[in-house]
Design a protein around this motif. Sequence first.
Motif, PDB file in Angstrom:
ATOM      1  N   GLU A   1      36.708  28.109  34.557  1.00  0.00           N
ATOM      2  CA  GLU A   1      37.123  28.384  32.880  1.00  0.00           C
ATOM      3  C   GLU A   1      37.405  30.352  34.413  1.00  0.00           C
ATOM      4  OE1 GLU A   1      34.521  29.013  29.839  1.00  0.00           O
ATOM      5  OE2 GLU A   1      34.877  27.148  29.296  1.00  0.00           O
ATOM      6  N   LEU A   2      36.582  30.900  34.497  1.00  0.00           N
ATOM      7  CA  LEU A   2      37.580  32.074  34.835  1.00  0.00           C
ATOM      8  C   LEU A   2      38.598  31.885  36.712  1.00  0.00           C
ATOM      9  CD1 LEU A   2      36.805  35.048  35.004  1.00  0.00           C
ATOM     10  CD2 LEU A   2      35.565  34.959  37.040  1.00  0.00           C
ATOM     11  N   SER A   3      38.656  31.109  37.192  1.00  0.00           N
ATOM     12  CA  SER A   3      39.740  30.825  38.216  1.00  0.00           C
ATOM     13  C   SER A   3      40.831  30.356  37.131  1.00  0.00           C
ATOM     14  CB  SER A   3      39.141  29.362  38.738  1.00  0.00           C
ATOM     15  OG  SER A   3      38.775  28.313  38.225  1.00  0.00           O
ATOM     16  N   ARG A   4      40.964  30.627  35.634  1.00  0.00           N
ATOM     17  CA  ARG A   4      42.529  29.866  35.834  1.00  0.00           C
ATOM     18  C   ARG A   4      42.978  30.767  35.223  1.00  0.00           C
ATOM     19  NH1 ARG A   4      41.845  24.529  34.918  1.00  0.00           N
ATOM     20  NH2 ARG A   4      39.720  22.900  35.007  1.00  0.00           N
ATOM     21  N   ARG A   5      42.491  32.167  35.159  1.00  0.00           N
ATOM     22  CA  ARG A   5      42.815  33.338  34.635  1.00  0.00           C
ATOM     23  C   ARG A   5      44.458  33.271  35.689  1.00  0.00           C
ATOM     24  NH1 ARG A   5      38.767  36.922  37.307  1.00  0.00           N
ATOM     25  NH2 ARG A   5      38.734  37.009  39.583  1.00  0.00           N
ATOM     26  N   GLU A   6      45.042  34.579  35.141  1.00  0.00           N
ATOM     27  CA  GLU A   6      46.934  35.058  36.106  1.00  0.00           C
ATOM     28  C   GLU A   6      46.535  35.214  36.923  1.00  0.00           C
ATOM     29  OE1 GLU A   6      50.593  35.969  34.248  1.00  0.00           O
ATOM     30  OE2 GLU A   6      49.115  36.049  33.035  1.00  0.00           O
ATOM     31  N   TRP A   7      45.662  36.565  37.544  1.00  0.00           N
ATOM     32  CA  TRP A   7      45.347  37.259  38.758  1.00  0.00           C
ATOM     33  C   TRP A   7      44.569  37.364  39.050  1.00  0.00           C
ATOM     34  CZ3 TRP A   7      50.545  38.123  39.223  1.00  0.00           C
ATOM     35  CH2 TRP A   7      51.902  38.245  37.612  1.00  0.00           C
TER      36      TRP A   7
ATOM     37  N   PHE B   1      34.622  38.964  41.312  1.00  0.00           N
ATOM     38  CA  PHE B   1      34.800  39.224  39.857  1.00  0.00           C
ATOM     39  C   PHE B   1      35.023  40.993  40.072  1.00  0.00           C
ATOM     40  CE2 PHE B   1      31.159  36.988  40.342  1.00  0.00           C
ATOM     41  CZ  PHE B   1      31.082  36.403  38.673  1.00  0.00           C
ATOM     42  N   CYS B   2      36.245  41.269  39.517  1.00  0.00           N
ATOM     43  CA  CYS B   2      37.259  42.424  39.813  1.00  0.00           C
ATOM     44  C   CYS B   2      37.913  43.504  39.567  1.00  0.00           C
ATOM     45  CB  CYS B   2      38.490  41.858  40.900  1.00  0.00           C
ATOM     46  SG  CYS B   2      39.763  40.936  39.739  1.00  0.00           S
ATOM     47  N   GLY B   3      37.734  44.670  39.689  1.00  0.00           N
ATOM     48  CA  GLY B   3      38.339  45.313  39.209  1.00  0.00           C
ATOM     49  C   GLY B   3      39.893  45.840  38.871  1.00  0.00           C
ATOM     50  N   PRO B   4      40.301  46.091  37.858  1.00  0.00           N
ATOM     51  CA  PRO B   4      42.033  46.210  37.449  1.00  0.00           C
ATOM     52  C   PRO B   4      42.564  45.587  38.263  1.00  0.00           C
ATOM     53  CG  PRO B   4      40.512  47.551  36.084  1.00  0.00           C
ATOM     54  CD  PRO B   4      40.115  47.120  36.360  1.00  0.00           C
ATOM     55  N   ALA B   5      43.141  46.727  39.736  1.00  0.00           N
ATOM     56  CA  ALA B   5      43.916  46.230  40.385  1.00  0.00           C
ATOM     57  C   ALA B   5      43.253  45.428  42.092  1.00  0.00           C
ATOM     58  CB  ALA B   5      43.460  47.763  41.623  1.00  0.00           C
TER      59      ALA B   5
END
Length: 369
Positions: free
Chosen positions: A253-259, A268-272
């Motif tokens: 599910e997490l791999s389907r995020r846009e960026w 698992f990353c920060g906003p940038a």
Amino acid sequence: MDVLIDETERALVEAQPNREATFADAVAEWREWAEHTKRLKPATLRNYDALLSAPGERRRGGGPRLARIMRAFGERRIAEVTTAEVERFLRGLDREGLPGRSVNGHRQAMMNVFEYATRADAFALPSNPVRRTDKRREDYSKPPETFTAEQVLALARAARAGEHVNGGRRWASAEEDVQQRLANEQDAAIYTVAGFTGLRQGELRALRWKHVRFADRTLVVVAAMSAGLDSSTKSGKWRAVPLTREAFVTLDELSRREWFTGPDDFVFCGPAGDPIDDSALRRRYNAARDAASLPPLPFHHLRHSFATLAIRGLDPATVKALLGHSKITTTERYLHARPLNELAERMDAIFAVTPPLAGAAVVLTEDGP
């Protein structure tokens, strides 16, 4: 022949102990060697810095007070420090009430510095005075407290609902609301993966999408964040960890995020797209744990929870490999969780005595039946 004698004499001169050098001099040289030649992990160096030279409590005049080891030995000539002095220092730590693990940490820090000082290209000490001191017994009598599998999932649910941030309420702007929802989803994912794979916090923060092999349902652990830097794992070796259903579905599910889903992007990353901040990770975890009304266990206990659950159905050697332990003795602290009733049933099968067939005659001889 004269050349050989000159070389021998020069070697003997070079191997003479440096009797003017202080312990502080040795610490400074060891520190540079440990960082640039030995290449110890940044977090490991930071721990040694705290034991050897980092400022501790403040003096009355306002200046920094050095750590215990440097206060005791910093100005001493290193060639004059004896085993008896080191042992008295360690016994002083015992009297202060420091646990055995902490006393051993001080001992190991001094051991490293003096071992380096025995090198001919360093201070040429004839021996390491710390080697003959006593290592303290460390208390592992109590098994680590852990979460159940359901509690790990409850933690993830609380995070996904945003109960740990703003009380789960919507934010003022739609943009803030979307960003927070994405952050909540990632929080839920990292708690689930931690609890169902046993990865260390630094390993989770260094995990990249190329390390997630969905086809094989496997994570390949090759790196760990240490003091903000991408470094090797604690053991220095890579390992493969199978993905349980919960961890697999969460990562899918997490791999389907846009960026930030490219092979080299952090899972698992920060906003940038930068590595997730460790202090923010702990802070948000603590808030989610409390929101889920769970016991006040630190983030690392998600790893303990995985180990305790895994050893119920897997042999210790397999659990050791999954956790990346260097010694089986570290894994054995989780053996208390093995279900004794199942072991008892296995032993029943092993020690079962098959009764003789009805009506069969047993003939006794001098050699037995």
